[in-house]
Design a protein around this motif. Structure first.
Motif, short mmCIF file in Angstrom:
data_model
loop_
_atom_site.label_atom_id
_atom_site.label_comp_id
_atom_site.label_asym_id
_atom_site.label_seq_id
_atom_site.Cartn_x
_atom_site.Cartn_y
_atom_site.Cartn_z
N LEU A 451 0.83 -1.27 -0.13
CA LEU A 451 0.24 -0.08 0.17
C LEU A 451 0.80 1.17 0.14
N GLY A 452 1.92 1.21 0.77
CA GLY A 452 2.88 2.41 0.70
C GLY A 452 3.52 2.79 -0.70
N LYS A 453 3.87 1.62 -1.58
CA LYS A 453 4.32 1.99 -2.74
C LYS A 453 3.36 2.64 -3.59
N MET A 454 1.99 2.25 -3.47
CA MET A 454 0.59 2.75 -4.36
C MET A 454 0.69 4.05 -3.76
N ILE A 455 0.88 4.66 -2.48
CA ILE A 455 0.61 5.76 -1.99
C ILE A 455 1.99 6.63 -2.52
N GLU A 456 2.99 6.39 -2.50
CA GLU A 456 4.29 6.91 -3.46
C GLU A 456 4.04 7.25 -4.70
N ALA A 457 3.31 6.16 -5.26
CA ALA A 457 2.98 6.58 -6.98
C ALA A 457 2.03 7.73 -6.93
N ILE A 458 0.91 7.63 -6.26
CA ILE A 458 0.04 8.47 -6.45
C ILE A 458 0.53 9.98 -6.08
N CYS A 459 1.19 10.25 -5.00
CA CYS A 459 1.72 11.29 -4.71
C CYS A 459 2.94 11.77 -5.33
N TYR A 460 3.90 11.15 -6.16
CA TYR A 460 4.70 11.42 -6.78
C TYR A 460 5.05 10.81 -8.38
N HIS A 461 5.41 9.52 -8.08
CA HIS A 461 5.66 8.51 -9.24
C HIS A 461 4.97 8.80 -10.48
N ASN A 462 3.49 8.62 -10.36
CA ASN A 462 2.44 8.50 -11.40
C ASN A 462 2.58 9.89 -12.30
N ALA A 463 2.82 11.08 -11.59
CA ALA A 463 2.64 12.57 -12.26
C ALA A 463 4.01 12.47 -12.86
N LYS A 464 5.05 11.98 -12.32
CA LYS A 464 6.32 12.25 -13.00
C LYS A 464 6.42 11.45 -14.20
N ASN A 465 5.88 10.06 -14.10
CA ASN A 465 6.00 9.20 -15.44
C ASN A 465 5.08 10.04 -16.38
N TYR A 466 3.69 10.24 -15.98
CA TYR A 466 2.44 10.46 -16.86
C TYR A 466 3.01 11.87 -17.70
N PHE A 467 3.65 12.65 -17.02
CA PHE A 467 4.02 13.77 -17.90
C PHE A 467 5.37 13.82 -18.55
N GLY A 468 6.07 12.98 -17.98
CA GLY A 468 7.56 12.91 -18.42
C GLY A 468 8.57 13.83 -18.18
N PHE A 469 8.60 14.15 -16.80
CA PHE A 469 9.31 15.15 -16.20
C PHE A 469 10.51 14.57 -16.01
#
Length: 469
Positions: A451-469
């Motif tokens: 669950l913690g890895k999912m939380i980290e993804a929602i808070c940070y990793h998903n946006a970073k990957n989605y926009f390609g920052f």
């Protein structure tokens, strides 16, 4: 009204109501940097990096949330947007704060006072002058860049007009500031052909692109020129804030060419002509975004400038906008389907302002998740009047029920204030509490690491990957 000061109100476990939520927040969410992929901060202010005159300039000068609260409390306009001094305006805000209980302003106010200034006291008239002096002294010696670094802001995307030179983005990028400050292409003035300023705006656009705009073809050439300029400076996305209902109508390029020529001459258009032009421009822009691998964002649902007297006296974004009751399902379906049929549907985020349409937006986005991109079609974060505890909880639960919460790109500030970044913390605490409560209820497995890895993804990793920052 006097509140008894509670020095432990914003404590370590604020909004975290069970052990699982506490573990998820402190061990995972709190550690993640911030990606603020949509805000209205001034790139000029970031580039010049000068201190603030006082807390009022940094905190109240452009915050229509606080303005609405002060008006509801009966504060005279001179102390809100008028010519009263910064100190006087702050004291009137402090007078209002005790009356904001259960409004998100109460939580935001005290989170911001604690995170930026270490102040645990509840703001109210009795301590207002001392807090004004303390915070203002600190802000005079603080710069925008320092405030952003303090909040661990890794990427910040401003909102920029197509005609903008982006000189301040260039200045920031050429310096040693560690936060990426990127532009976002905001197309509102391109879409609203009915505006009295539209012919003058096209002339301004032509000057920026060094193209004489005389018809649809040259208009699209000028837009492409500006898109390339934004792209060269790291732009990863567009935004459009719709006033009124979304219209998507059939059109031909010849019809729209005639409409553009007519409007350039300063002639008025009919309602059907407006609809054809707006439909054409929305689609042409969306295809250009797709070709540049951008993410497109659509803010939908407000009814703006309801108070015409306040609009005349203060201007737009004065705090007299509210939730509209437009229907979006059919035009969104037609718009996305047309783009998808042409294989030109870019990554897309829609933000809905009317909670009655939450399920409409959540399910509509799921219709077009194609192209091998996880979470390509996003129903975005709770926005504006829904950007509060109940609105966030509803958005999280609805998205989880009707989509994939694990692929959500998370929160943004949508703010004009350099002191607004604890809103990410607010969202993260609420997210962790929602997940934690489900675990405590036996509805989710108590696998904290998963669950913690999912939380980290929602808070940070998903946006970073989605926009390609």
């Amino acid at each position: 009204m006097t509140l008894k000061n509670d020095l432990d109100f914003i404590n370590d476990d604020f909004l975290l109501q069970n052990g699982t939520a506490i573990a998820l927040y402190h061990d995972y969410a709190a550690k993640m940097p911030i990606i603020d992929y949509h805000n209205h901060l001034s790139p000029e202010r970031i580039a010049k990096n000068e201190g603030f005159a006082d807390i009022t300039e940094a905190w109240l000068s452009e915050d229509h949330y606080k303005w609405r609260g002060m008006r509801a409390n009966g504060i005279e306009e001179q102390y809100i947007t008028g010519n009263a001094s910064g100190k006087e305006k702050f004291l009137k805000w402090a007078e209002t704060v005790p009356y904001t209980l259960k409004n998100p302003l109460f939580h935001w106010t005290h989170l911001e006072l604690k995170r930026y200034f270490g102040i645990d006291e509840l703001l109210q008239p009795e301590n207002a002058l001392a807090i004004y002096e303390e915070t203002s002294a600190k802000l005079r010696n603080s710069t925008p860049q320092q405030l952003l670094s303090q909040m661990k802001v890794e990427v910040l995307c401003t909102t920029d007009d197509p005609t903008d030179t982006l000189q301040y983005h260039q200045q920031i990028a050429s310096g040693d500031f560690q936060t990426q400050v990127l532009p976002t292409f905001r197309s509102d003035k391109l879409i609203h052909i009915e505006s009295t300023d539209f012919p003058d705006y096209l002339e301004k656009l032509g000057v920026a692109a060094r193209i004489r705009i005389i018809d649809l073809e040259t208009l699209l050439e000028a837009i492409a020129n500006r898109l390339d300029h934004f792209h060269a400076l790291g732009c990863k996305g567009s935004d459009f804030g719709l006033t009124g209902a979304l219209v998507y109508d059939t059109y031909t390029d010849k019809e729209v060419d005639d409409i553009v020529k007519k409007r350039i001459q300063g002639l008025p258009l009919s309602v059907p002509e407006n609809a054809k032009y707006r439909s054409c421009l929305l689609e042409k822009l969306a295809m250009m975004y797709h070709d540049r691998s951008w993410a497109q964002q659509y803010h939908l649902g407000p009814i703006r400038n309801n108070n015409s007297k306040l609009l005349r006296e203060v201007g737009a974004d004065a705090g007299c906008d509210s939730i509209g009751d437009y229907s979006f399902a059919t035009p969104l379906s037609k718009f996305f389907d047309s783009l998808n049929s042409k294989d030109k549907l870019a990554k897309t985020i829609t933000y809905n302002l009317n909670p009655a349409y939450n399920e409409v937006f959540a399910t509509m986005m799921g219709n077009f998740n194609t192209g091998g991109i996880p979470g390509k079609m996003q129903w975005g974060a709770a926005w504006w009047f829904l950007d509060q505890k109940g609105g966030m909880e509803t958005q999280i639960d609805t998205l989880a029920t009707m989509g994939l919460l694990s692929r959500f790109v998370g929160m943004l500030t949508d703010s004009r204030s350099f002191l607004s970044f604890p809103r990410h913390e607010y969202f993260r605490r609420i997210l962790c509490n929602v997940i934690g409560q489900d675990v405590e209820n036996g509805e989710l497995p108590k696998d904290i690491h998963f669950l913690g890895k999912m939380i980290e993804a929602i808070c940070y990793h998903n946006a970073k990957n989605y926009f390609g920052f």
